[in-house]
Design an enzyme around this catalytic site. Structure first.
Site, mmCIF file in Angstrom:
data_model
loop_
_atom_site.group_PDB
_atom_site.id
_atom_site.type_symbol
_atom_site.label_atom_id
_atom_site.label_comp_id
_atom_site.label_asym_id
_atom_site.label_seq_id
_atom_site.Cartn_x
_atom_site.Cartn_y
_atom_site.Cartn_z
ATOM 1 N N LYS A 179 0.777 -1.351 -0.179
ATOM 2 C CA LYS A 179 0.060 0.117 -0.093
ATOM 3 C C LYS A 179 0.823 1.151 -0.125
ATOM 4 O O LYS A 179 1.834 1.267 0.635
ATOM 5 C CB LYS A 179 -0.876 -0.150 1.195
ATOM 6 C CG LYS A 179 -1.846 -1.255 1.085
ATOM 7 C CD LYS A 179 -2.707 -1.228 2.384
ATOM 8 C CE LYS A 179 -1.781 -1.528 3.520
ATOM 9 N NZ LYS A 179 -2.570 -1.985 4.694
ATOM 10 N N THR A 212 -8.180 8.966 7.969
ATOM 11 C CA THR A 212 -7.743 7.972 7.349
ATOM 12 C C THR A 212 -7.683 6.703 8.289
ATOM 13 O O THR A 212 -6.839 5.711 8.207
ATOM 14 C CB THR A 212 -6.489 8.147 6.504
ATOM 15 O OG1 THR A 212 -5.479 8.387 7.629
ATOM 16 C CG2 THR A 212 -6.524 9.025 5.479
ATOM 17 N N GLY A 214 -8.036 3.390 10.029
ATOM 18 C CA GLY A 214 -8.680 2.073 9.674
ATOM 19 C C GLY A 214 -8.634 1.921 8.171
ATOM 20 O O GLY A 214 -9.386 0.906 7.967
ATOM 21 N N THR A 215 -7.936 2.662 7.608
ATOM 22 C CA THR A 215 -8.199 2.356 5.904
ATOM 23 C C THR A 215 -7.671 0.937 5.701
ATOM 24 O O THR A 215 -8.055 0.518 5.014
ATOM 25 C CB THR A 215 -7.403 3.305 5.209
ATOM 26 O OG1 THR A 215 -6.109 3.532 5.689
ATOM 27 C CG2 THR A 215 -8.270 4.777 4.931
ATOM 28 N N GLY A 216 -6.319 0.761 6.212
ATOM 29 C CA GLY A 216 -5.984 -0.435 5.964
ATOM 30 C C GLY A 216 -6.726 -1.821 6.439
ATOM 31 O O GLY A 216 -6.824 -2.738 5.744
ATOM 32 N N CYS A 217 -7.356 -1.839 7.724
ATOM 33 C CA CYS A 217 -8.176 -3.092 8.234
ATOM 34 C C CYS A 217 -9.285 -2.898 7.149
ATOM 35 O O CYS A 217 -9.560 -4.161 6.484
ATOM 36 C CB CYS A 217 -8.808 -2.291 9.387
ATOM 37 S SG CYS A 217 -7.401 -1.890 10.717
HETATM 38 N N1 LIG Z 1 -5.554 10.005 1.484
HETATM 39 C C1 LIG Z 1 -5.983 9.179 0.959
HETATM 40 N N2 LIG Z 1 -6.537 9.033 -0.342
HETATM 41 C C2 LIG Z 1 -6.814 7.766 -1.084
HETATM 42 N N3 LIG Z 1 -6.447 6.585 -0.524
HETATM 43 C C3 LIG Z 1 -5.561 6.683 0.462
HETATM 44 C C4 LIG Z 1 -5.311 7.674 1.368
HETATM 45 N N4 LIG Z 1 -4.364 7.181 2.463
HETATM 46 C C5 LIG Z 1 -4.482 5.941 2.262
HETATM 47 N N5 LIG Z 1 -5.174 5.431 1.164
HETATM 48 C C6 LIG Z 1 -5.103 4.231 0.589
HETATM 49 O O1 LIG Z 1 -5.765 3.345 1.739
HETATM 50 C C7 LIG Z 1 -5.321 1.914 1.802
HETATM 51 C C8 LIG Z 1 -4.501 1.925 3.067
HETATM 52 O O2 LIG Z 1 -3.232 2.169 2.851
HETATM 53 P P1 LIG Z 1 -2.549 2.918 4.200
HETATM 54 O O3 LIG Z 1 -1.026 2.615 3.737
HETATM 55 O O4 LIG Z 1 -2.823 4.098 4.750
HETATM 56 O O5 LIG Z 1 -2.392 1.714 5.263
HETATM 57 P P2 LIG Z 1 -2.436 1.289 6.659
HETATM 58 O O6 LIG Z 1 -1.237 2.340 7.156
HETATM 59 O O7 LIG Z 1 -2.194 0.001 7.106
HETATM 60 O O8 LIG Z 1 -3.833 1.998 7.203
HETATM 61 P P3 LIG Z 1 -4.279 2.263 8.647
HETATM 62 O O9 LIG Z 1 -3.154 1.824 9.697
HETATM 63 O O10 LIG Z 1 -4.433 3.578 8.581
HETATM 64 O O11 LIG Z 1 -5.505 1.399 8.937
HETATM 65 C C9 LIG Z 1 -4.312 1.731 0.552
HETATM 66 O O12 LIG Z 1 -5.208 1.552 -0.357
HETATM 67 C C10 LIG Z 1 -4.067 3.515 0.180
HETATM 68 O O13 LIG Z 1 -3.346 3.580 -0.933
HETATM 69 C C1 LIG Z 2 -7.468 -3.267 16.505
HETATM 70 C C2 LIG Z 2 -6.759 -2.189 15.441
HETATM 71 N N1 LIG Z 2 -6.154 -2.958 14.310
HETATM 72 C C3 LIG Z 2 -5.679 -2.181 13.436
HETATM 73 C C4 LIG Z 2 -5.298 -0.806 13.883
HETATM 74 C C5 LIG Z 2 -4.446 -0.082 12.705
HETATM 75 O O1 LIG Z 2 -5.339 0.734 11.975
HETATM 76 C C6 LIG Z 2 -5.947 -0.335 14.974
HETATM 77 N N2 LIG Z 2 -5.766 1.022 15.244
HETATM 78 N N3 LIG Z 2 -6.541 -0.910 15.712
#
Ligand SMILES: Nc1ncnc2c1ncn2[C@@H]1O[C@H](COP(=O)(O)OP(=O)(O)OP(=O)(O)O)[C@@H](O)[C@H]1O
Ligand SMILES: Cc1ncc(CO)c(N)n1
Length: 287
Positions: A179, A212, A214-217
């Site tokens: 990502k 943003t 929880g975007t990854g989750c």
């Molecule tokens: N500002 C943004 N606009 C559009 N897409 C975004 C943005 N920020 C993150 N993304 C997308 O969201 C998804 C999660 O990416 P990110 O690298 O932020 O993951 P993460 O750090 O595991 O997330 P988190 O820890 O916040 O749950 C990816 O598809 C990324 O491209």
């Molecule tokens: C429980 C949990 N899993 C993943 C993340 C990362 O977004 C968070 N903040 N909390």
């Protein structure tokens, strides 16, 4: 396949509903799946950060995992926060016995606030899990997590990101969705790498929002659900990514918390159903 995908999230909690299990259940539902949840760790957190983590005894985790699988045929599993070595090993042992047909591993390590969601001493156990698992696996690291898995310094460019994703895909024999959310770019492109190194760009618009959390989750749970319907990873990733961008675009309309707020998981559905149409985004980006 017309059946509703039965998707199990194995992850930690977020009482404010933006990340972890709570986000996963919303994402699974938004993509048309039936969500189930096994809690690995209880996390006292909000949109501003983590306050405390409580990990129940692993024997109780095992009882939850077996309880679901003794009863329900699970189509896909998503792993999120696993916190410590005993939890990782309990989940790895269960995966070896159950072998879900599709598995998404979100190698959650550190929260945006800097707090650990996987203890450093448990990283080796997570890497062992990736090497041993026999399901059809997609691993979804963000930039710092990818660096840990690749034993390298954090990527600074998209080309570093792709190189590291290929290293991880080949080392563990898994598919990797690296990502790009943490790259300083005017877009949010991700990259999908197959175990044989085949690399596919997953382009994404950058949404000007600070919400943003929880975007990854949410993305990993959405991909797991879409994978069941599509039967392969690439269309599943594209569908989940389009949904995530739409949900990020509406995040500012939620007003949840004073920190980095959650995405609006059902924004697309609400808008198409006429339940709630968010006002057009106006003005300067919040950041
Ligand atoms: N500002 C943004 N606009 C559009 N897409 C975004 C943005 N920020 C993150 N993304 C997308 O969201 C998804 C999660 O990416 P990110 O690298 O932020 O993951 P993460 O750090 O595991 O997330 P988190 O820890 O916040 O749950 C990816 O598809 C990324 O491209
Ligand atoms: C429980 C949990 N899993 C993943 C993340 C990362 O977004 C968070 N903040 N909390």
């Amino acid at each position: 396949m017309n059946a509703v995908p039965r998707v199990l999230s194995v992850a930690g909690t977020d009482p404010t509903g933006g990340a972890g299990i709570q986000a996963d259940l919303k994402a699974i539902a938004a993509l048309g799946g039936y969500g189930m949840a096994v809690v690995t760790a209880l996390v006292a957190q909000n949109t501003m950060g983590i306050r405390a983590v409580h990990a129940p005894p692993v024997e109780f985790l095992r009882r939850q995992l077996d309880g679901v699988c003794d009863d329900v045929e699970v189509d896909a599993v998503k792993l999120g926060m696993l916190f410590d070595t005993a939890i990782v090993e309990t989940v790895a042992d269960w995966l070896g016995r159950v072998r879900p047909p599709a598995l998404v591993v979100d190698p959650v390590m550190v929260a945006t606030s800097g707090d650990r969601l996987l203890l450093p001493e448990a990283e080796a156990a997570l890497m062992r899990l990736l090497g041993e698992v026999e399901s059809d696996v997609l691993v979804t690291p963000n930039l710092p997590e990818l660096a840990v898995l690749a034993s390298a310094a954090p990527a600074r460019t998209e080309s570093d990101l792709s190189d590291q994703a290929r290293v991880v895909a080949s080392a563990y024999g898994v598919r990797v969705l690296a990502k790009g959310g943490h790259l300083d770019a005017d877009h949010s492109d991700d990259v999908l790498v197959a175990p044989d190194g085949t690399t596919t760009a997953i382009p994404g618009r950058r949404v000007a929002t600070r919400h943003t959390h929880g975007t990854g989750c949410s993305l990993s749970a959405a991909v797991a659900t879409a994978r069941v319907r599509h039967g392969s990873w690439e269309p599943a990733v594209r569908e989940a990514k389009a949904w995530l961008t739409e949900s990020l675009q509406a995040a500012g309309t939620l007003h949840v918390g004073r920190g980095r707020g959650p995405i609006s998981h059902f924004a697309g559905l609400w808008s198409r159903a006429g339940t709630y149409a968010p006002p057009p985004v106006t003005g300067r980006p919040i950041d």
